[in-house]
Motif scaffolding. Structure first.
Motif, PDB file in Angstrom:
ATOM      1  N   LEU A 171     -11.546  -0.628  -5.348  1.00 28.32           N
ATOM      2  CA  LEU A 171     -10.394   0.194  -5.716  1.00 28.32           C
ATOM      3  C   LEU A 171     -10.210   1.346  -4.732  1.00 28.32           C
ATOM      4  O   LEU A 171      -9.084   1.661  -4.325  1.00 28.32           O
ATOM      5  CB  LEU A 171     -10.567   0.753  -7.134  1.00 28.32           C
ATOM      6  N   GLN A 172     -11.312   1.980  -4.365  1.00 31.74           N
ATOM      7  CA  GLN A 172     -11.236   3.105  -3.428  1.00 31.74           C
ATOM      8  C   GLN A 172     -10.665   2.660  -2.082  1.00 31.74           C
ATOM      9  O   GLN A 172      -9.840   3.364  -1.488  1.00 31.74           O
ATOM     10  CB  GLN A 172     -12.621   3.722  -3.254  1.00 31.74           C
ATOM     11  N   ARG A 173     -11.094   1.504  -1.599  1.00 28.82           N
ATOM     12  CA  ARG A 173     -10.574   1.012  -0.320  1.00 28.82           C
ATOM     13  C   ARG A 173      -9.092   0.678  -0.424  1.00 28.82           C
ATOM     14  O   ARG A 173      -8.307   0.953   0.500  1.00 28.82           O
ATOM     15  CB  ARG A 173     -11.366  -0.215   0.143  1.00 28.82           C
ATOM     16  N   VAL A 174      -8.695   0.064  -1.537  1.00 30.27           N
ATOM     17  CA  VAL A 174      -7.285  -0.267  -1.721  1.00 30.27           C
ATOM     18  C   VAL A 174      -6.439   0.996  -1.747  1.00 30.27           C
ATOM     19  O   VAL A 174      -5.362   1.058  -1.131  1.00 30.27           O
ATOM     20  CB  VAL A 174      -7.086  -1.097  -3.010  1.00 30.27           C
ATOM     21  N   VAL A 175      -6.918   2.023  -2.436  1.00 29.71           N
ATOM     22  CA  VAL A 175      -6.178   3.288  -2.481  1.00 29.71           C
ATOM     23  C   VAL A 175      -6.063   3.886  -1.082  1.00 29.71           C
ATOM     24  O   VAL A 175      -4.978   4.330  -0.668  1.00 29.71           O
ATOM     25  CB  VAL A 175      -6.853   4.280  -3.444  1.00 29.71           C
ATOM     26  N   LEU A 176      -7.156   3.904  -0.325  1.00 34.70           N
ATOM     27  CA  LEU A 176      -7.127   4.468   1.019  1.00 34.70           C
ATOM     28  C   LEU A 176      -6.181   3.694   1.935  1.00 34.70           C
ATOM     29  O   LEU A 176      -5.429   4.283   2.722  1.00 34.70           O
ATOM     30  CB  LEU A 176      -8.541   4.489   1.604  1.00 34.70           C
ATOM     31  N   LEU A 177      -6.211   2.370   1.834  1.00 35.64           N
ATOM     32  CA  LEU A 177      -5.285   1.561   2.634  1.00 35.64           C
ATOM     33  C   LEU A 177      -3.840   1.838   2.230  1.00 35.64           C
ATOM     34  O   LEU A 177      -2.958   1.969   3.084  1.00 35.64           O
ATOM     35  CB  LEU A 177      -5.610   0.076   2.452  1.00 35.64           C
ATOM     36  N   ALA A 178      -3.613   1.928   0.928  1.00 37.54           N
ATOM     37  CA  ALA A 178      -2.257   2.205   0.442  1.00 37.54           C
ATOM     38  C   ALA A 178      -1.770   3.568   0.935  1.00 37.54           C
ATOM     39  O   ALA A 178      -0.598   3.727   1.310  1.00 37.54           O
ATOM     40  CB  ALA A 178      -2.226   2.149  -1.084  1.00 37.54           C
ATOM     41  N   GLN A 179      -2.656   4.554   0.954  1.00 42.91           N
ATOM     42  CA  GLN A 179      -2.287   5.886   1.443  1.00 42.91           C
ATOM     43  C   GLN A 179      -1.901   5.841   2.919  1.00 42.91           C
ATOM     44  O   GLN A 179      -0.990   6.552   3.346  1.00 42.91           O
ATOM     45  CB  GLN A 179      -3.444   6.859   1.223  1.00 42.91           C
ATOM     46  N   GLU A 216      -0.175   5.171  -5.423  1.00 44.61           N
ATOM     47  CA  GLU A 216      -1.589   5.473  -5.672  1.00 44.61           C
ATOM     48  C   GLU A 216      -1.996   5.105  -7.096  1.00 44.61           C
ATOM     49  O   GLU A 216      -3.088   4.558  -7.316  1.00 44.61           O
ATOM     50  CB  GLU A 216      -1.866   6.946  -5.394  1.00 44.61           C
ATOM     51  N   ALA A 217      -1.141   5.385  -8.066  1.00 46.20           N
ATOM     52  CA  ALA A 217      -1.468   5.037  -9.455  1.00 46.20           C
ATOM     53  C   ALA A 217      -1.616   3.531  -9.606  1.00 46.20           C
ATOM     54  O   ALA A 217      -2.562   3.040 -10.232  1.00 46.20           O
ATOM     55  CB  ALA A 217      -0.381   5.570 -10.395  1.00 46.20           C
ATOM     56  N   SER A 218      -0.712   2.780  -9.015  1.00 45.15           N
ATOM     57  CA  SER A 218      -0.767   1.318  -9.107  1.00 45.15           C
ATOM     58  C   SER A 218      -1.995   0.769  -8.393  1.00 45.15           C
ATOM     59  O   SER A 218      -2.623  -0.196  -8.865  1.00 45.15           O
ATOM     60  CB  SER A 218       0.500   0.708  -8.503  1.00 45.15           C
ATOM     61  N   ALA A 219      -2.352   1.387  -7.269  1.00 50.68           N
ATOM     62  CA  ALA A 219      -3.533   0.943  -6.530  1.00 50.68           C
ATOM     63  C   ALA A 219      -4.802   1.168  -7.345  1.00 50.68           C
ATOM     64  O   ALA A 219      -5.669   0.289  -7.428  1.00 50.68           O
ATOM     65  CB  ALA A 219      -3.613   1.671  -5.190  1.00 50.68           C
ATOM     66  N   TRP A 220      -4.929   2.339  -7.963  1.00 51.48           N
ATOM     67  CA  TRP A 220      -6.106   2.615  -8.785  1.00 51.48           C
ATOM     68  C   TRP A 220      -6.191   1.679  -9.985  1.00 51.48           C
ATOM     69  O   TRP A 220      -7.274   1.257 -10.387  1.00 51.48           O
ATOM     70  CB  TRP A 220      -6.079   4.060  -9.293  1.00 51.48           C
ATOM     71  N   LYS A 247       6.628   1.975 -16.511  1.00 50.23           N
ATOM     72  CA  LYS A 247       7.259   0.662 -16.353  1.00 50.23           C
ATOM     73  C   LYS A 247       7.202   0.192 -14.906  1.00 50.23           C
ATOM     74  O   LYS A 247       6.972  -0.987 -14.628  1.00 50.23           O
ATOM     75  CB  LYS A 247       8.711   0.724 -16.839  1.00 50.23           C
ATOM     76  N   VAL A 248       7.403   1.114 -13.983  1.00 52.08           N
ATOM     77  CA  VAL A 248       7.358   0.765 -12.564  1.00 52.08           C
ATOM     78  C   VAL A 248       5.939   0.355 -12.169  1.00 52.08           C
ATOM     79  O   VAL A 248       5.731  -0.645 -11.467  1.00 52.08           O
ATOM     80  CB  VAL A 248       7.833   1.951 -11.701  1.00 52.08           C
ATOM     81  N   ILE A 249       4.945   1.092 -12.641  1.00 48.89           N
ATOM     82  CA  ILE A 249       3.547   0.791 -12.340  1.00 48.89           C
ATOM     83  C   ILE A 249       3.171  -0.574 -12.900  1.00 48.89           C
ATOM     84  O   ILE A 249       2.560  -1.405 -12.208  1.00 48.89           O
ATOM     85  CB  ILE A 249       2.625   1.892 -12.904  1.00 48.89           C
ATOM     86  N   PHE A 250       3.533  -0.827 -14.149  1.00 47.74           N
ATOM     87  CA  PHE A 250       3.213  -2.119 -14.764  1.00 47.74           C
ATOM     88  C   PHE A 250       3.928  -3.267 -14.054  1.00 47.74           C
ATOM     89  O   PHE A 250       3.367  -4.363 -13.901  1.00 47.74           O
ATOM     90  CB  PHE A 250       3.576  -2.109 -16.243  1.00 47.74           C
ATOM     91  N   ALA A 251       5.167  -3.040 -13.626  1.00 46.39           N
ATOM     92  CA  ALA A 251       5.910  -4.092 -12.920  1.00 46.39           C
ATOM     93  C   ALA A 251       5.203  -4.477 -11.621  1.00 46.39           C
ATOM     94  O   ALA A 251       5.161  -5.652 -11.243  1.00 46.39           O
ATOM     95  CB  ALA A 251       7.337  -3.635 -12.638  1.00 46.39           C
ATOM     96  N   ILE A 252       4.638  -3.487 -10.948  1.00 41.56           N
ATOM     97  CA  ILE A 252       3.899  -3.765  -9.716  1.00 41.56           C
ATOM     98  C   ILE A 252       2.650  -4.572 -10.023  1.00 41.56           C
ATOM     99  O   ILE A 252       2.396  -5.621  -9.415  1.00 41.56           O
ATOM    100  CB  ILE A 252       3.531  -2.447  -9.006  1.00 41.56           C
ATOM    101  N   ILE A 253       1.849  -4.105 -10.975  1.00 41.59           N
ATOM    102  CA  ILE A 253       0.595  -4.777 -11.304  1.00 41.59           C
ATOM    103  C   ILE A 253       0.849  -6.197 -11.807  1.00 41.59           C
ATOM    104  O   ILE A 253       0.110  -7.134 -11.473  1.00 41.59           O
ATOM    105  CB  ILE A 253      -0.188  -3.963 -12.348  1.00 41.59           C
ATOM    106  N   ASP A 254       1.902  -6.373 -12.580  1.00 44.04           N
ATOM    107  CA  ASP A 254       2.195  -7.675 -13.175  1.00 44.04           C
ATOM    108  C   ASP A 254       2.654  -8.721 -12.154  1.00 44.04           C
ATOM    109  O   ASP A 254       2.587  -9.923 -12.425  1.00 44.04           O
ATOM    110  CB  ASP A 254       3.283  -7.532 -14.248  1.00 44.04           C
ATOM    111  N   ASN A 255       3.114  -8.274 -10.996  1.00 44.10           N
ATOM    112  CA  ASN A 255       3.747  -9.208 -10.063  1.00 44.10           C
ATOM    113  C   ASN A 255       3.151  -9.234  -8.658  1.00 44.10           C
ATOM    114  O   ASN A 255       3.675  -9.914  -7.787  1.00 44.10           O
ATOM    115  CB  ASN A 255       5.244  -8.877  -9.950  1.00 44.10           C
ATOM    116  N   MET A 256       2.035  -8.543  -8.443  1.00 43.45           N
ATOM    117  CA  MET A 256       1.511  -8.405  -7.084  1.00 43.45           C
ATOM    118  C   MET A 256       0.430  -9.409  -6.716  1.00 43.45           C
ATOM    119  O   MET A 256       0.128  -9.598  -5.537  1.00 43.45           O
ATOM    120  CB  MET A 256       0.945  -6.986  -6.884  1.00 43.45           C
TER     121      MET A 256
END
Length: 204
Positions: free
Chosen positions: A14-22, A37-41, A76-85
């Motif tokens: 998770l930490q690496r994904v957040v850093l890459l996303a940043q 960042e919220a979606s990445a975490w 809703k935006v965060i969940f939409a990302i997680i649900d479809n990524m």
């Protein structure tokens, strides 16, 4: 939640994904840093391969976000990302299009699935699911649906590279991720060539 995770979907992931996303956010001026960042975490918090009850896990995430006063519109935006990524969601052909925020998180997660760390995570996941390392008589699976993709029988850890990981570079969204992905892709190709040479004892 991820304290005892042993399949490569742990807190360091998770930490690496957040850093890459940043890093990617800095190259995409229209992106929303908080949403990214919220979606990445949170992207693995209710993954159906990691939790016993996906619905309950998702409800807990929603309750948490409400507790820290994240507006419902942002939730809703965060969940939409997680649900479809996810890659497996893509295999269902039901994944909805991601906005730039979702594309960034998806890229960050996929980058952590390839390269040197991706190799290590693949082995971790396979060992946890009792998947054999390699068997030349078992060919990589083709044209998989989600159910077949998730099965850890009738495949090998090394086959996972052909089944998914070597395809990732062609499914990255942002220019930053595509550049990083090329280097990580090459790392995997070099590893696989060395692995198969050593497996066959060709160097002797």
């Amino acid at each position: 939640m991820f304290e005892h995770e042993q399949t490569g979907h742990d807190l360091p992931h998770l930490q690496r994904v957040v850093l890459l996303a940043q890093k990617i956010v800095l190259t995409e001026p229209t992106a929303d840093q908080f949403i990214v960042e919220a979606s990445a975490w949170l992207h693995d918090t209710y993954d159906d391969k990691l939790v016993a009850n996906q619905l309950i896990a998702k409800q807990r995430v929603g309750a948490f976000l409400t507790t820290i006063k994240v507006p419902l519109a942002q939730q809703k935006v965060i969940f939409a990302i997680i649900d479809n990524m996810s890659w497996s969601k893509m295999l269902t052909q039901q994944a909805k299009s991601l906005d730039i925020n979702g594309k960034i998180v998806q890229d960050a997660d996929r980058l952590d699935a390839i390269g040197a760390i991706g190799i290590a995570r693949t082995i971790m996941y396979g060992v946890k699911h009792n998947t054999p390392l390699y068997d030349q008589t078992i060919r990589p699976r083709q044209e998989m649906d989600k159910q077949t993709y998730r099965q850890t029988t009738n495949t090998t850890i090394i086959n996972h590279f052909d089944e998914k990981l070597l395809k990732i570079k062609d499914h990255l969204n942002t220019q930053y991720a595509q550049q990083v992905g090329q280097d990580r892709h090459q790392v995997m190709l070099t590893y696989l060539a060395a692995f198969k040479q050593e497996w066959q004892l060709a160097e002797l």
